[in-house]
Design a protein around this motif. Structure first.
Motif, PDB file in Angstrom:
ATOM      1  N   LEU A 174      -4.714  -1.614  -4.544  1.00  0.00           N
ATOM      2  CA  LEU A 174      -3.357  -1.737  -5.092  1.00  0.00           C
ATOM      3  C   LEU A 174      -2.306  -1.638  -3.992  1.00  0.00           C
ATOM      4  CD1 LEU A 174      -3.790   0.459  -8.290  1.00  0.00           C
ATOM      5  CD2 LEU A 174      -3.450  -2.020  -8.223  1.00  0.00           C
ATOM      6  N   GLN A 175      -2.568  -0.792  -3.004  1.00  0.00           N
ATOM      7  CA  GLN A 175      -1.607  -0.652  -1.897  1.00  0.00           C
ATOM      8  C   GLN A 175      -1.514  -1.926  -1.063  1.00  0.00           C
ATOM      9  OE1 GLN A 175      -3.410   2.839  -0.131  1.00  0.00           O
ATOM     10  NE2 GLN A 175      -1.826   4.208  -0.944  1.00  0.00           N
ATOM     11  N   LYS A 176      -2.626  -2.658  -0.993  1.00  0.00           N
ATOM     12  CA  LYS A 176      -2.646  -3.885  -0.193  1.00  0.00           C
ATOM     13  C   LYS A 176      -2.236  -5.117  -0.993  1.00  0.00           C
ATOM     14  CE  LYS A 176      -6.476  -2.154   2.654  1.00  0.00           C
ATOM     15  NZ  LYS A 176      -7.916  -2.354   3.000  1.00  0.00           N
ATOM     16  N   ALA A 177      -2.215  -5.006  -2.311  1.00  0.00           N
ATOM     17  CA  ALA A 177      -1.964  -6.172  -3.165  1.00  0.00           C
ATOM     18  C   ALA A 177      -0.532  -6.673  -2.999  1.00  0.00           C
ATOM     19  CB  ALA A 177      -2.232  -5.827  -4.629  1.00  0.00           C
ATOM     20  N   ALA A 217     -15.527  -0.772  -5.035  1.00  0.00           N
ATOM     21  CA  ALA A 217     -14.425  -0.806  -6.006  1.00  0.00           C
ATOM     22  C   ALA A 217     -13.211  -1.514  -5.422  1.00  0.00           C
ATOM     23  CB  ALA A 217     -14.061   0.610  -6.422  1.00  0.00           C
ATOM     24  N   GLU A 218     -12.892  -1.248  -4.160  1.00  0.00           N
ATOM     25  CA  GLU A 218     -11.751  -1.910  -3.520  1.00  0.00           C
ATOM     26  C   GLU A 218     -11.951  -3.424  -3.481  1.00  0.00           C
ATOM     27  OE1 GLU A 218      -9.286  -2.007   0.725  1.00  0.00           O
ATOM     28  OE2 GLU A 218     -10.983  -0.627   0.469  1.00  0.00           O
ATOM     29  N   THR A 219     -13.150  -3.838  -3.104  1.00  0.00           N
ATOM     30  CA  THR A 219     -13.451  -5.267  -3.035  1.00  0.00           C
ATOM     31  C   THR A 219     -13.326  -5.924  -4.405  1.00  0.00           C
ATOM     32  OG1 THR A 219     -14.958  -4.910  -1.175  1.00  0.00           O
ATOM     33  CG2 THR A 219     -15.206  -6.960  -2.407  1.00  0.00           C
ATOM     34  N   MET A 220     -13.873  -5.278  -5.421  1.00  0.00           N
ATOM     35  CA  MET A 220     -13.852  -5.848  -6.769  1.00  0.00           C
ATOM     36  C   MET A 220     -12.431  -5.957  -7.329  1.00  0.00           C
ATOM     37  SD  MET A 220     -17.158  -4.237  -8.727  1.00  0.00           S
ATOM     38  CE  MET A 220     -18.704  -5.156  -8.688  1.00  0.00           C
TER      39      MET A 220
END
Length: 346
Positions: free
Chosen positions: A271-274, A240-243
């Motif tokens: 979202l935290q890394k975006a 999910a994170e990758t997608m």
């Protein structure tokens, strides 16, 4: 006073043992005698207290719960609720066995249902996968007289006796209405807005129904909101994170995300890394430890929740009722949809 088995025996002119045979459908009673007992029951208006009878006989209900085993906070919580029921088994007169199966795997679910059929328990509860082979297996349990309850994800138009879960179309419609309202204003300009949808798998009916409800409301009430093709993360946080990270890179104009499955830990990490000028509005399902923190921190804007404990208790009540031939109280078994914002966290 309520009529008793002694009253039935006196009116019918038979022994208590004969009354007991008739009440329990056992052989060894002549047709004429059985008729006399049944006439006495009808004339007295006798209603059997099956719960008391089972308690007197120390009856134990054997149930099998078939649950997907994956790194999914909601399903982990659901399993914990079943384990809690196992811990209460001596008080509730149940003997519950948990069977783990891989998620989104119809063949594994069918194998577990077939194994339950061989055991002939008093009832089976399982998280359904909407596949023909699963329906066929459920029909075989029905033919064997084994009551069935589907949990979380339903298998309608099948042989199951009851569904313990929320109305997922209504949940999706609620999410669509919230998303449209949240996006109205600065997010929803003349060009409209783009929304990403993260699901677990379209193999399970609850995810399909949520998407159906969400898409219908968006199309009808917010036609300038564009929904991207669904991302199927299989409720795997890493996938999910990758997608989500890839979707945000490829679509810088994503204004909202609807997470209708259980890959929320991966969604939150993405979202935290975006990096971007504006954080997308996010609506997710299930109030878990991770979504609670994300809601409080403003990473998620709303969470739709279902009470896993209520679902497990409902399944047990219904299976007991079916085993005893008693009616199910629909109002008691309705699972509600809770909406949580950061302002009303319990």
């Amino acid at each position: 006073m309520k009529p008793t088995v002694h009253d039935i025996a006196n009116i019918a002119g038979v022994s208590l043992a004969t009354v007991d045979r008739v009440l329990n459908g056992r052989p060894g009673v002549r047709l004429v005698t059985r008729g006399k007992v049944e006439e006495a029951i009808a004339s007295l208006g006798y209603v059997r207290d099956l719960a008391a009878a089972n308690l007197a006989k120390s009856r134990t209900y054997s149930f099998v719960f078939i649950l997907p085993a994956n790194d999914n906070s909601f399903m982990i919580g659901l399993t914990e609720e079943v384990r809690g029921a196992v811990a209460r088994s001596s008080f509730e007169r149940t003997d519950i066995r948990i069977v783990d199966v891989p998620p989104f795997d119809p063949d594994a679910l069918v194998a577990a249902l077939e194994a339950a059929l061989a055991e002939k328990p008093a009832g089976v509860a399982f998280v359904a996968i909407d596949a023909p082979e699963v329906r066929a297996a459920a029909e075989r349990l029905r033919q064997a007289g084994i009551p069935m309850v589907t949990l979380v994800s339903d298998l309608p138009d099948s042989s199951r006796d009851h569904y313990a879960g929320i109305d997922n179309i209504a949940a999706g419609r609620t999410a669509g209405s919230l998303m449209g309202r949240f996006l109205s204003g600065p997010f929803l300009g003349e060009r409209g807005a783009t929304v990403a949808v993260l699901a677990g798998s379209m193999l399970v009916r609850d995810h399909r129904e949520r998407l159906e409800g969400f898409s219908t409301v968006i199309a009808q009430a917010y036609p300038n909101v564009h929904i991207l093709p669904v991302l199927e993360g299989r409720d795997d946080p890493v996938l999910a994170e990758t997608m989500i990270a890839d979707a945000l890179r490829r679509n810088a104009d994503i204004a909202g995300i609807y997470s209708l499955g259980a890959g929320n830990r991966g969604l939150i990490r993405a979202l935290q890394k975006a990096r971007g000028p504006r954080r997308p509005l996010v609506i997710a399902h299930e109030l878990t430890a991770s979504t609670r923190v994300a809601l409080a921190d403003g990473i998620i804007d709303a969470v739709l929740n279902q009470d896993a404990g209520h679902e497990v208790r409902s399944a047990i009540r219904v299976l007991k009722a079916k085993a005893d031939g008693l009616p199910v109280l629909a109002a008691q078994e309705r699972i509600r949809i809770d909406i949580f914002l950061k302002d009303n966290l319990p």
